[in-house]
Design a protein around this motif. Structure first.
Motif, PDB file in Angstrom:
ATOM      1  N   LEU A  22       0.821  -1.202   0.000  1.00  0.00           N
ATOM      2  CA  LEU A  22       0.000   0.000   0.000  1.00  0.00           C
ATOM      3  C   LEU A  22       0.859   1.259   0.000  1.00  0.00           C
ATOM      4  CD1 LEU A  22      -3.111  -0.430   2.294  1.00  0.00           C
ATOM      5  CD2 LEU A  22      -3.042   0.072  -0.135  1.00  0.00           C
TER       6      LEU A  22
ATOM      7  N   TRP B 161     -13.489  -3.453 -13.266  1.00  0.00           N
ATOM      8  CA  TRP B 161     -13.065  -2.379 -12.368  1.00  0.00           C
ATOM      9  C   TRP B 161     -13.447  -1.008 -12.906  1.00  0.00           C
ATOM     10  CZ3 TRP B 161      -9.623   1.036 -14.418  1.00  0.00           C
ATOM     11  CH2 TRP B 161      -8.946   0.614 -15.563  1.00  0.00           C
ATOM     12  N   GLN B 162     -13.480  -0.859 -14.247  1.00  0.00           N
ATOM     13  CA  GLN B 162     -13.855   0.438 -14.803  1.00  0.00           C
ATOM     14  C   GLN B 162     -15.275   0.809 -14.396  1.00  0.00           C
ATOM     15  OE1 GLN B 162     -12.696  -2.148 -16.770  1.00  0.00           O
ATOM     16  NE2 GLN B 162     -11.384  -1.388 -18.404  1.00  0.00           N
TER      17      GLN B 162
ATOM     18  N   LEU C 240      -7.411   3.704  -4.162  1.00  0.00           N
ATOM     19  CA  LEU C 240      -7.831   2.539  -3.366  1.00  0.00           C
ATOM     20  C   LEU C 240      -9.012   1.834  -4.013  1.00  0.00           C
ATOM     21  CD1 LEU C 240      -7.370   3.935   0.237  1.00  0.00           C
ATOM     22  CD2 LEU C 240      -5.997   2.219  -0.927  1.00  0.00           C
ATOM     23  N   ILE C 241      -9.978   2.637  -4.517  1.00  0.00           N
ATOM     24  CA  ILE C 241     -11.120   2.003  -5.193  1.00  0.00           C
ATOM     25  C   ILE C 241     -10.615   1.207  -6.379  1.00  0.00           C
ATOM     26  CG2 ILE C 241     -13.228   2.388  -6.533  1.00  0.00           C
ATOM     27  CD1 ILE C 241     -13.724   4.875  -4.901  1.00  0.00           C
ATOM     28  N   ARG C 242      -9.684   1.806  -7.137  1.00  0.00           N
ATOM     29  CA  ARG C 242      -9.211   1.128  -8.332  1.00  0.00           C
ATOM     30  C   ARG C 242      -8.485  -0.170  -7.969  1.00  0.00           C
ATOM     31  NH1 ARG C 242      -5.397   3.626 -13.017  1.00  0.00           N
ATOM     32  NH2 ARG C 242      -3.831   3.602 -11.390  1.00  0.00           N
ATOM     33  N   VAL C 243      -7.637  -0.089  -6.947  1.00  0.00           N
ATOM     34  CA  VAL C 243      -6.882  -1.278  -6.562  1.00  0.00           C
ATOM     35  C   VAL C 243      -7.828  -2.371  -6.069  1.00  0.00           C
ATOM     36  CG1 VAL C 243      -5.407  -2.134  -4.737  1.00  0.00           C
ATOM     37  CG2 VAL C 243      -4.665  -0.228  -6.109  1.00  0.00           C
ATOM     38  N   TYR C 244      -8.776  -1.995  -5.205  1.00  0.00           N
ATOM     39  CA  TYR C 244      -9.670  -3.021  -4.665  1.00  0.00           C
ATOM     40  C   TYR C 244     -10.636  -3.529  -5.725  1.00  0.00           C
ATOM     41  CZ  TYR C 244      -7.804  -2.416  -0.055  1.00  0.00           C
ATOM     42  OH  TYR C 244      -6.952  -2.404   1.012  1.00  0.00           O
TER      43      TYR C 244
ATOM     44  N   ALA D   2     -10.012  -3.633  -8.954  1.00  0.00           N
ATOM     45  CA  ALA D   2      -9.250  -4.482  -9.861  1.00  0.00           C
ATOM     46  C   ALA D   2      -8.944  -5.820  -9.199  1.00  0.00           C
ATOM     47  CB  ALA D   2      -7.951  -3.794 -10.268  1.00  0.00           C
ATOM     48  N   ALA D   3      -8.762  -5.792  -7.876  1.00  0.00           N
ATOM     49  CA  ALA D   3      -8.457  -7.036  -7.178  1.00  0.00           C
ATOM     50  C   ALA D   3      -9.670  -7.946  -7.105  1.00  0.00           C
ATOM     51  CB  ALA D   3      -7.950  -6.731  -5.776  1.00  0.00           C
TER      52      ALA D   3
ATOM     53  N   ALA E  25     -11.560  -8.281 -11.765  1.00  0.00           N
ATOM     54  CA  ALA E  25     -10.575  -7.887 -12.764  1.00  0.00           C
ATOM     55  C   ALA E  25     -11.238  -7.457 -14.071  1.00  0.00           C
ATOM     56  CB  ALA E  25      -9.614  -9.049 -13.023  1.00  0.00           C
ATOM     57  N   ASP E  26     -12.464  -7.955 -14.320  1.00  0.00           N
ATOM     58  CA  ASP E  26     -13.127  -7.638 -15.590  1.00  0.00           C
ATOM     59  C   ASP E  26     -13.895  -6.327 -15.535  1.00  0.00           C
ATOM     60  OD1 ASP E  26     -12.421  -9.889 -17.090  1.00  0.00           O
ATOM     61  OD2 ASP E  26     -13.817 -11.075 -15.898  1.00  0.00           O
TER      62      ASP E  26
END
Lengths: 311, 434
Positions: A26, A279-280, A266-270, A272-273, A276-277
C-alpha cells in the motif's frame, strides 16, 4: 473550521502512514496517490476560475520524463524534483501564454491537444524515448544520501507527504490572496474584473503556471515511485483521471485532491483485485454516486460532517 | 447518504482484509495449502484479443491440473490482473499480488512495456516471474535476473524465421516495404528485420517505411502508396484488429496479387479473417504451435488441448493460449523438479527459481529449454497461407521449422550485434521442411 481542516489533514496523513507500515504494497499505492493529489491541486486552482483542463497529464508526463532523462546525469531526487517543477512551470508559461486566451470548452480542448502532441512525440521519437516500452528509472540518492530500496521508498513517501503538506498550505494561502480571489471573479464575471483593473489573463496565466509546476512535481514523484515511465502518462485518459480525481475529491478545499486521489487509487486497486473484468464500471459507479449525491465531492461531505460550511 | 456510508464501510473492510494477510509473510518454506499464481494479462483494451483467450486457456489448464491432483499434490489457483490501466497501476498490482495475496509465482505480461517495468520487481520481491508472452529482446540482453524466465521465444527468432523463409522461397526479391504499428514492437521488429536482411541479402531496397498510428482503422493512404510503389514484399508485424483491417482493405484493392505479405504475428488473426485471408503469403505464429502441425511431438496431448479448448469456447486456441499453456507446463515441471530435488520437501522461492534455470519441459509440439540467461528456446514454424476446408480459415502449408538455437542470439550477445554477423549462406542452412 481552519483548525478542523488541519486536524483532518493530520488524521489523513496518520492513516496513510499507518496503512503504509501495515501493508508494504500500500505504501506504493499511497505514494502514487499523494503524487496525483499534488498534481490535482493544480486542476483545483483552475477549477476555481471555472476552467477545466483536459490536458494536465502533459505536465505530469513532462515531470516524469525529466526525471527519467536527467536521472543518470543529476542523480539526486531533490535536485530532480526542483528541475522537474521548474521545467514544467516554464513549459506551462509557454503553453499558458496562448491557452489562457480561451475559456471553457476551448481551454479544455486546447490543453487536451497539447497533451496528445506530447504523447505522440514520446511515441514517435522512438530512438530517444524508447517509445511505448518506456524508460526505467533506477533508485537514486536523496540529498546526497545513497539509500537501499526500502529506505528509498520510505523517503520518497515521506517527501511526497511533506510536499503535500507544504504545497497544500501554500496553495491555501494563494487561494485566499487577491490573486486567488480574482480566480473566482473569472468564473462569475470576467468583465467586472477588467473594470476593476485586474488583468484576467494575467491572473489565469499565473494560476496556470503554478498548476503546471505542481503537475511537474507530481510527475517527478510518480517516476521516482513506479521507476518506469511510459508515454501512457501523457495519454488523454491520464488527463481524464486527474479531472476525475478533482471531481471525486471536491473542489472546495486543498484537502479535496488528496481525499480524491487516495479514494481513487484505493477504489481502483480493490476493484481491480475483486473484479478484474469490471473495475472500470466500479470506478464509474463511484463517480456517478458522488456526482449525484455529493456534488461537493468527498471534501464537501467531510466538511458537512464536521459541521463547517462546504463550498 | 446511505450510498456514501456503505462505500466508506467497504473501504474500511477492504483495509482490514489487506492488513491481515500482509502480517503473515516471511515464513519458512512449507507446503502451501494452495499454490497461487498471479497472472497479468490484458482484460481490457485492444490487446484483450490476446488477453481474454489466454485467460481462458489458463483457467482450463488449471482445472485440468487440479483434477489430476495439482502441482506436486498442491491445488493451484490463479489470480488475474488487468494490464490495461497502464504501468504505474500494474507495478502496484504486482506488489499487491506478492505482498498481500501471497502468490507463489507471477505470470506476466503481454506488453513489452509491462515486462520491462515489472521484471525488475522479481529481483526486489524475490519471487519467480514467468514472462509468458511479451517478446522484447531487451529483457535478458540488457539485464540479468535470477528469478525471471521466459517460457517462449522472443522477438529475434520470431522475426528472423519468417525472413529466412522468405529468402528461401523467394530468393529474387528486390524491393520491400514495411507497414508496422507505431509503437515499440513495430519499431523493434523492423530494426531486427532490417539488420538481418542487410546481412542475409544485401541490396534489397526498402521503398517505404510506414508506421501508421497505433490503433488505426484506415489504411487507405498506406495501401495507395503500396499500390503505386509495387514492392515485391510487404512486411508487417501488426496484430489483432489492426492486422485484420489492413488485410481486408488491402485485399479489396488487390494489393495481394502483386506483392507478397510477410506477417509474423498473423496466426492470432486468421480465424477472424476466415476466407478473407489471401493464399500464398508468409505467416508466422510466434512459435511452432499451428493448429495443423503435421508432426507434433505428443499428438495425443496436442489434440486433447486443442479439442478441449474448442469444446469449451467454440474456437481454436490462438498463440497466446499456447504461450500461457507453456508457462503452466513449465511451472509444473519446475515445481516437480524442485520437490524431487528436496526429496519431497517444499522448495523455497530461491530453490524454485533455481529449478527453472536450464529446465527442459515438454510441450505438445516439442520441448522448450530455458537457457542460462532465462530465455526460453522455442522452435519457430513458418509457412504459406492456404485456406484449409477442414478449418475454414487459413493455415500454413510448405511449412519449415527453424530450431530455436539456430535463430536466437547467443547468450550474452545483443540481437542487433549478432544479426550483423549473419551470412547469406545461412538461408540455405537454416530450417528443415516439415
Amino acid at each position: 473550521m481552519r483548525k478542523l481542516e488541519f486536524l483532518l489533514a493530520l488524521a489523513l496523513a496518520g492513516a496513510m502512514i499507518a496503512a503504509a507500515i501495515a501493508a508494504p504494497w500500500l505504501r506504493f499505492v499511497l505514494t502514487i496517490a499523494l503524487a496525483k493529489g499534488i498534481a490535482v491541486m493544480g486542476i483545483l486552482l483552475l477549477l476555481r476560475a471555472g476552467q477545466v483542463s483536459f490536458g494536465h497529464a502533459l505536465y505530469i508526463a513532462f515531470g516524469a520524463y525529466t526525471v527519467a532523462f536527467l536521472a543518470p546525469r543529476l542523480n539526486d531526487a531533490v535536485l530532480l524534483l526542483v528541475v522537474a517543477a521548474g521545467g514544467a512551470a516554464l513549459l506551462g508559461l509557454v503553453i499558458g501564454l496562448f491557452v489562457t486566451r480561451y475559456r471553457q470548452i476551448f481551454f479544455g480542448m486546447l490543453n487536451l491537444a497539447m497533451c496528445m502532441v506530447f504523447y505522440s512525440l514520446l511515441e514517435k521519437l522512438y530512438h530517444i524515448t524508447k517509445g511505448s516500452d518506456g524508460i526505467r528509472v533506477e533508485i537514486m540518492p536523496v540529498a546526497g544520501q545513497a539509500l537501499d530500496r526500502i529506505a528509498y521508498e520510505w523517503t520518497i513517501f515521506g517527501i511526497a507527504l511533506a510536499l503535500a503538506f507544504a504545497l497544500g498550505a501554500l496553495l491555501r494561502l494563494y487561494l485566499v490572496s487577491p490573486m486567488g480571489e480574482a480566480l473566482k471573479g473569472i468564473k462569475t464575471r470576467e468583465t467586472r474584473l477588467e473594470f476593476m483593473g485586474v488583468p484576467a489573463r494575467g491572473v489565469l496565466l499565473a494560476a496556470y503556471v503554478v498548476s503546471a509546476g505542481v503537475g511537474g512535481i507530481g510527475g517527478a514523484l510518480i517516476a521516482m515511485t513506479s521507476r518506469h515511465v511510459t508515454p501512457l502518462l501523457s495519454y488523454w485518459t491520464a488527463s481524464g483521471e486527474l479531472v476525475f480525481i478533482a471531481i471525486l475529491g471536491g473542489a472546495g478545499g486543498v484537502l479535496g485532491p488528496f481525499l480524491g486521489a487516495a479514494a481513487y487509487e484505493l477504489i481502483r486497486v480493490y476493484a481491480a483485485a475483486s473484479f478484474a473484468d469490471a473495475w472500470q464500471m466500479i470506478l464509474g459507479t463511484a463517480l456517478l454516486l458522488v456526482i449525484l449525491f455529493a456534488p461537493g465531492g468527498l471534501w464537501g461531505m467531510a466538511a458537512r460532517a464536521i459541521g463547517g460550511r462546504s463550498r | 447518504m446511505t450510498a456514501t456510508l456503505t462505500r466508506r464501510e467497504a473501504l474500511a473492510a477492504g483495509f482490514g482484509t489487506v492488513l491481515l494477510p500482509a502480517t503473515l509473510s516471511a515464513q519458512p518454506a512449507q507446503r502451501p495449502a494452495e499454490f497461487r499464481i498471479g497472472v497479468t494479462t490484458f482484460l481490457s483494451g485492444p490487446a484483450s484479443v490476446f488477453g481474454v483467450p489466454s485467460r481462458r486457456a489458463c483457467e482450463m489448464l488449471i482445472e485440468q491440473i487440479n483434477a489430476a491432483g495439482g502441482l506436486a499434490g498442491v491445488p493451484v489457483r490463479a489470480i488475474f490482473v488487468d494490464e490495461g490501466p497502464g504501468t504505474d497501476h500494474l507495478v502496484g498490482e504486482i506488489r499487491r499480488l506478492v505482498q498481500a495475496e501471497g502468490v507463489h509465482a507471477v505470470f506476466q505480461s503481454i506488453s513489452s512495456g509491462s515486462c520491462l517495468a515489472c521484471t525488475p520487481l522479481s529481483r526486489e520481491l524475490n519471487k519467480v516471474m514467468l514472462l509468458w508472452d511479451c517478446g522484447t529482446q531487451r529483457i535478458f540482453e540488457e539485464n540479468r535476473y535470477d528469478y525471471a524466465f521466459r517460457t517462449q521465444g522472443y522477438a529475434t527468432p520470431e522475426v528472423l524465421a519468417p525472413l529466412l523463409y522468405l529468402l528461401r522461397k523467394k530468393p529474387d526479391i528486390r524491393t520491400l516495404a514495411v507497414v508496422n504499428q507505431d509503437y515499440a514492437w513495430g519499431r523493434d521488429s523492423w530494426e531486427i528485420w532490417k539488420t538481418a536482411m542487410d546481412a542475409l541479402k544485401p541490396g534489397v531496397r526498402v521503398v517505404a517505411e510506414m508506421f501508421p498510428r497505433f490503433g488505426s482503422t484506415d489504411f487507405s493512404t498506406e495501401i495507395t502508396r503500396l499500390l503505386a510503389l509495387r514492392p515485391d514484399v510487404v512486411y508487417s508485424t501488426s496484430w489483432g484488429g489492426e492486422l485484420v483491417t489492413f488485410i481486408r482493405q488491402a485485399t479489396e484493392r488487390r494489393l495481394h496479387e502483386r506483392t507478397t505479405f510477410v506477417l509474423p504475428v498473423a496466426e492470432a488473426s486468421l480465424q477472424i479473417l476466415g476466407r478473407n485471408m489471401p493464399e500464398g503469403h508468409i505467416i508466422g505464429a510466434r512459435g511452432d504451435h499451428w493448429n495443423n502441425h503435421p508432426a507434433p511431438a505428443n499428438p495425443e496431448l496436442f489434440r486433447s488441448f486443442v479439442s478441449a479448448y474448442r469444446q469449451r469456447f467454440n474456437e481454436y486456441p490462438i498463440y497466446p493460449c499456447h504461450h500461457m499453456a507453456q508457462a503452466v507446463w513449465a511451472l509444473k515441471a519446475a515445481v516437480e523438479k524442485a520437490v524431487a530435488t528436496k526429496s519431497g520437501g517444499w522448495p523455497s522461492d530461491a530453490e524454485l527459481a533455481a529449478a527453472f534455470r536450464g529446465l527442459t519441459f515438454p510441450t505438445p509440439t516439442s520441448t522448450i529449454t530455458l537457457r542460462e540467461d532465462g530465455q526460453g528456446l522455442e522452435d519457430q514454424i513458418v509457412g504459406m497461407s492456404h485456406i484449409d476446408p477442414n478449418f475454414g480459415f487459413a493455415v500454413p502449408r510448405e511449412m519449415m521449422r527453424y530450431s530455436a538455437a539456430q535463430v536466437s542470439a547467443p547468450v550474452g550477445q545483443k540481437s542487433v550485434d549478432w544479426l550483423k554477423t549473419l551470412t547469406p549462406a545461412m538461408v540455405q542452412q537454416a530450417g528443415t521442411a516439415l
